[in-house]
Scaffold this active site. Structure first.
Site, PDB file in Angstrom:
ATOM      1  N   LYS A 180       0.850  -1.194   0.000  1.00 53.75           N
ATOM      2  CA  LYS A 180       0.000   0.000   0.000  1.00 53.75           C
ATOM      3  C   LYS A 180       0.888   1.246   0.000  1.00 53.75           C
ATOM      4  CE  LYS A 180      -2.354   3.372   2.433  1.00 53.75           C
ATOM      5  NZ  LYS A 180      -1.730   4.367   1.621  1.00 53.75           N
ATOM      6  N   GLY A 233       6.832   4.759   8.425  1.00 59.77           N
ATOM      7  CA  GLY A 233       6.078   6.003   8.491  1.00 59.77           C
ATOM      8  C   GLY A 233       6.385   6.718   9.799  1.00 59.77           C
ATOM      9  N   THR A 235       6.193   8.121  13.718  1.00 59.66           N
ATOM     10  CA  THR A 235       6.207   7.391  14.994  1.00 59.66           C
ATOM     11  C   THR A 235       4.814   7.295  15.610  1.00 59.66           C
ATOM     12  OG1 THR A 235       8.517   7.800  15.436  1.00 59.66           O
ATOM     13  CG2 THR A 235       7.114   7.490  17.362  1.00 59.66           C
ATOM     14  N   GLU A 236       4.039   8.365  15.544  1.00 62.06           N
ATOM     15  CA  GLU A 236       2.713   8.307  16.196  1.00 62.06           C
ATOM     16  C   GLU A 236       1.829   7.255  15.530  1.00 62.06           C
ATOM     17  OE1 GLU A 236       1.993   9.240  19.105  1.00 62.06           O
ATOM     18  OE2 GLU A 236       4.023  10.029  19.077  1.00 62.06           O
ATOM     19  N   GLY A 238       2.956   4.713  13.878  1.00 62.34           N
ATOM     20  CA  GLY A 238       3.594   3.430  14.189  1.00 62.34           C
ATOM     21  C   GLY A 238       3.092   2.870  15.513  1.00 62.34           C
ATOM     22  N   GLU A 255       9.408   0.868  10.923  1.00 64.06           N
ATOM     23  CA  GLU A 255      10.543   1.765  10.627  1.00 64.06           C
ATOM     24  C   GLU A 255       9.997   3.180  10.751  1.00 64.06           C
ATOM     25  OE1 GLU A 255      13.642   1.078  10.091  1.00 64.06           O
ATOM     26  OE2 GLU A 255      13.494  -1.089   9.888  1.00 64.06           O
ATOM     27  N   CYS A 289      14.140   9.940   6.903  1.00 64.19           N
ATOM     28  CA  CYS A 289      14.125   9.573   8.319  1.00 64.19           C
ATOM     29  C   CYS A 289      15.507   9.650   8.937  1.00 64.19           C
ATOM     30  CB  CYS A 289      13.568   8.159   8.460  1.00 64.19           C
ATOM     31  SG  CYS A 289      14.426   6.973   7.409  1.00 64.19           S
ATOM     32  N   GLU A 388      10.908  15.708  14.663  1.00 64.09           N
ATOM     33  CA  GLU A 388      11.327  15.472  13.281  1.00 64.09           C
ATOM     34  C   GLU A 388      10.664  16.517  12.382  1.00 64.09           C
ATOM     35  OE1 GLU A 388       9.783  11.903  11.327  1.00 64.09           O
ATOM     36  OE2 GLU A 388      11.819  11.524  10.621  1.00 64.09           O
TER      37      GLU A 388
END
Ligand code: NDP
Length: 487
Positions: A180, A233, A235-236, A238, A255, A289, A388
């Site tokens: 996706k 993608g 962190t939140e 994730g 990741e 990243c 980030e």
């Protein structure tokens, strides 16, 4: 351009191109011009079900399920050849799709082919092991099975490289995949499916479904037919995906984001360090990243290094990503541009903006361009230092001792990567060993190759891509114990 009906993209399911069953679409915007270049099909739940069912059938009953690792190696090598042959056209599509300059998108496709070749080499070397037992006359061994159907969910910032870093080890291990892409950059991953098709993979081994994250992405993560979610993608998100995957006992690889420290000691080759610091942030317009966005410089050379970084950074050519001379392209969207400029604006009160920080106008006014930016003396509690930014923004502070540099570098929720610039052996090994990050580069930055394990500590993720460990993470172990009769 990729497979379309009119301006509308198609889905690749069960070895065939088809229309989404929903009429919904989303415009794909070229960030260099702000104009729509295609309408991305939004897959329905029925389309997602069809893709997962095709992947499940290929895994369990299709020709793929009977193929040896030797046969998978051959298909992967054919896939790599297709990628190499199509590198220029995939590069153009990715550039129009997400704004990375053409020289990098084409190179990224060639690197993707290298990755596929490397993992092709693992396909025929996946083995269990014989396990010692305390039982006389027994044989114990392990078998590595493919983990199953993998949902590979990828972001927009490096759509080719990240798609391949999931597809290649998963296919080497014998898994099947539903990919996706991000709604912001779906076109290049669809072109990868054309290479899969030409390489001759059996139907259902690789499927690509486009759509919105909360719809198609979430449906895949929750789907009972999916065995593993491999997500790259923010962190939140994730955190949410990890929790949902755990609820259904799916295997999961995450990741996630980073805020990597690049540490320059006074004894380093300062010209090389300044060039490294520039590349660490400006590659892909900072939308990476692993960006070494926190620059830590030992105090005696702090101003000298800032001057060098500003001179090199300011010299990088910003412009139309299709132009062969452009090194820095636009940001992915207007919304993201506002976010990046907002970060710099907030920090300007406490820090010193040495360079950039604003939207570029003139010929570039229609696109989403921000110039290379350097902010010095930043408050280390500020959002600009800690979060980030995902743009061409370097933030810098001075330090005195190696211990202080390590403490500053590790004082982060993230732990993805870092750089150390020194010629002192003790400092190089000592600092590299003390950094809590998945990758440390010494006198280098951004060196990436398929044999090196890549992934994050702390909130930068779970699992590794690259190297043998990446293939093993797409396998599931069975232990076999045999009690043999004495002869
Ligand atoms: P997002 O986290 O927003 O999205 C990543 C993917 O997840 C997209 O395909 C997105 O689809 C999809 N998604 C969104 N919502 C859901 C949901 N509810 N369920 C399932 N899937 C969903 O990241 P970005 O695309 O903005 O990419 C930038 C981020 O990626 C940065 O934080 C960056 O650090 C990280 N990244 C990490 C890397 C690493 O290797 N550690 C490498 C590169 C990037 P859609 O776009 O359609 O919403």
């Amino acid at each position: 351009m990729t497979r379309m009906s009119g301006s509308r993209t198609q889905l690749y399911i069960d070895g065939a191109w088809s229309e989404a069953t929903s009429d919904e679409t989303r415009p794909v915007i070229n960030p260099a011009t702000g104009k729509a270049i295609a309408d991305m099909a939004i897959a329905s739940t029925a389309d997602v079900d069809r893709a997962v069912a095709a992947a499940r059938a290929a895994l369990e009953t299709g020709p793929w399920s009977q193929m040896t690792g030797y046969a998978r190696r051959g298909l992967l090598l054919a896939f790599a050849r297709e990628l190499r042959d199509a590198a220029a056209s995939i590069g153009e599509t990715a550039t129009d799709d997400m704004g990375m300059p053409l020289m990098f998108t084409t190179a990224s496709t060639i690197v993707a082919a290298d990755y596929v070749e490397y993992f092709a080499g693992w396909a025929d070397k996946i083995a269990g092991e014989v396990v010692p037992t305390p039982v006389p006359g027994a044989l114990d061994y392990t078998i590595r099975h493919p983990v199953g159907v993998v949902a590979a969910i990828v972001p927009w910032n490096a759509p080719i490289y990240i798609s391949i870093s999931k597809l290649a080890p998963a296919l080497a291990a014998g898994c099947t995949v539903v990919l996706k892409p991000s709604e912001e950059a779906p076109l290049a991953p669809l072109k990868l499916a054309e290479c899969v098709e030409r390489a001759g993979f059996p139907p259902g081994v690789v499927n690509v479904v486009t759509g919105l994250g909360p719809g198609v992405g979430a449906a895949l993560v929750a789907h009972p037919g999916v065995d593993k979610v491999s997500f790259t993608g923010g962190t939140e998100l994730g955190r949410v995906i990890g929790a949902e995957a755990a609820r259904t006992f799916k295997r999961v690889a995450l990741e996630l984001g980073g805020k990597s420290a690049n540490i320059v000691f006074a004894d380093a080759d300062l010209d090389a360090a300044a060039m490294g610091a520039t590349m660490a942030v400006l590659m892909n317009t900072g939308q990476q990243c692993i960006a070494g966005s926190r620059l830590l410089v030992q105090r005696p050379v702090y101003e000298e290094v800032l001057g060098k970084v500003a001179a090199i950074t300011g010299g990088w050519s910003v412009g139309d990503p299709r132009a062969s001379t452009s090194q820095v392209g636009p940001l992915i969207s207007e919304r993201h541009l506002d976010r990046v400029v907002g970060y710099v604006g907030e920090a300007a009160a406490s820090g010193r903006v040495v360079l950039g920080g604003e939207r570029l106008g003139g010929d570039l006014a229609d696109g989403f361009y921000v110039g290379p930016t350097l902010v010095a003396d930043v408050d280390t509690t500020s959002a600009l230092w800690r979060e980030e930014v995902f743009g061409p923004v370097t933030v810098a502070v001075p330090f005195d001792t190696p211990a202080e540099a390590v403490a500053l570098a590790n004082d982060s929720d993230f732990g993805l990567a870092g750089g150390v610039w020194t010629h002192d052996l003790d400092t190089a090994h000592g600092v590299a060993g003390a950094m809590r990050t998945g990758t440390v580069w010494v006198n280098s930055y951004l060196a990436m190759f398929p044999s090196a394990p890549f992934g994050g500590h702390k909130e930068s993720g779970v699992g590794r891509e690259g190297g043998r460990v990446a293939v093993e993470e797409y396998t599931e172990l069975t232990n076999v114990f045999l009690q043999l009769r004495p002869v």
